[in-house]
Scaffold this motif. Structure first.
Motif: not given
Lengths: 281, 281
Positions: A118, B101, B98, B112-113, A114
């Motif tokens: 996220d 996201v 990201k 959430i990636g 993460l």
């Protein structure tokens, strides 16, 4: 200081009295594949809920160099311009984070990698420009951490692995110090869990004599800390680290441990590990 | 072919009859920040559960070039050597994932990636070396997808955003085709949700005349598909895409839609969008 306010946590299904480890690793673990392997094996073996926070190590610096991106330093501090942000997003959020996750999965830990973007887990504020423009650096503020979302992820059976990237909630990723992330996570989640924050670094812990690993101080409480400062046994580089640790403890974190990643396995075996900072003797 | 076996889904709390969209975007969305912005806004506005799958676009190729990594092609297909794997892990898993996201969070979607390593969601098998060694390429096999873990993540309130990286469960990340990931996710999750798979590409959908966007075919069922093939209205590049789509439908996916990302908003408004492939007329 009192325990943090957790009124904002609205779900009725929140856990209580569960223990949580938040463990931060830096370059000395990340840059050495053998150290990393052993650390991740010991991390997996730890019982209970846990969160891993990692910094960047030398890989990002090397990658920036390979891409011909100049490191801009002002007053000895690195500036995160847009090119540098791209590099740290790739290296921290992609390369390092996903390789750690793949290793943890191999060891049977259900890790999930993460950034703070996220799950909206960590919303930072771009550092205001005063005398220096640090660029895309995110500062952690009050309510930066979303403990409810993080708790939901953990209760669903996943182990969060955070890299040192956050976001501003407006679509902008930001570079944030990994030590600060770890400490902010610990304070915020201490409203929900009995939280222990662990900083892995290159020494066995806080040493009376920096050149003697045998001079490890096993436990320090705030009163003891004051004495050690007066006696000048603790000074220079260790002071901000320990000041931050005791602030976290004052804000509800059960204990902060500073130790060597090699020794993490001792925690599982209930043996003493590193220097344990606590509220009382 | 019957609906996929879902006996392996052990949790007692699984949802039923919920609808799920799985939407795959490629280079024509990712490489154009305006297209991406509008797509993500429309994606956020869609009701119900959804999963986004993205490929790489031109960024990875450019990054490899900037780092002096030569693209190795054999018989017109790219080889993923260890250096190329590092680049795609950084670019797909870090930079692109990201930033998507962070944008989705900005629009209020709790994204959430992920790679397939995260949550052990997608475990692929390194492609066996026959005449060609494709390097670190992962093939999706039976039981590659972990629908139980993905469902738990979605039921906890998160929107999964998958990039085209998987793992082998032994610590090795692998490069896997994003179209294949999207289709495998759709088949696997159709045991738990009423699943619609959407491929966004550069055309409005399947066209009778490739040069005329007005010649869009609104709906195709398997019988109609056979007729279109006999009449040679559908041929060449579209055949494998449509064959795969009808296989997914035969395996339990409710419908597959092929359309232009610009038009995704029509789905929200219950207007026809792209070409809809279904089981029956």
């Amino acid at each position: 200081m009192n325990k943090i306010d957790t009124d904002h946590i609205k779900t009725g299904k929140l856990p209580s009295n569960k223990s949580l480890y938040i463990i931060k690793i830096g370059g000395n673990v990340i840059d050495n594949s053998e150290n990393l392997y052993h650390f991740l094996k010991d991390f997996e073996a730890l019982d209970g809920l846990k969160i891993l926070v990692h910094g960047g190590g030398k890989v990002a610096t090397q990658m920036a160099e390979d891409l011909g991106i100049e490191s801009k330093m002002v007053d000895g501090r690195r500036i995160t311009d847009i090119e540098t942000l791209r590099v740290v997003t790739m290296v921290y959020g992609g390369l390092i984070n996903k390789n750690i996750v793949a290793q943890l999965q191999r060891f049977g830990n259900n890790a999930i990698g993460l950034t703070g973007a996220d799950g909206n887990f960590i919303k930072a504020v771009k550092r205001p420009v005063k005398t220096i423009d640090y660029g895309f650096v995110g500062d952690i503020v009050k309510d930066s951490i979303n403990p409810e979302n993080i708790s939901r992820l953990m209760e669903a059976g996943f182990t969060p692995v955070f890299c040192a990237i956050t976001h501003d909630g407006e679509g902008q990723l930001l570079n944030t110090n990994a030590d600060t992330i770890a400490s902010a996570l610990a304070v915020s989640l201490s409203g929900l869990y009995e939280t222990t924050l662990i900083y892995c670094f290159e020494k066995k812990g806080v040493l009376k004599d920096i050149n003697d690993e045998e001079s490890l101080i096993r436990e320090i409480n705030p009163q003891h800390y004051e004495e050690l400062k007066v006696e000048r046994i603790i000074h220079s580089g260790m002071l901000p680290k320990l000041d931050n640790a005791f602030t976290a403890i004052a804000c509800g974190v059960k204990a902060v441990i500073i130790g060597k990643s090699d020794d993490l396995g001792q925690l599982k075996d209930n043996k003493p590990f590193g220097t344990r900072l606590t509220k009382s003797a």
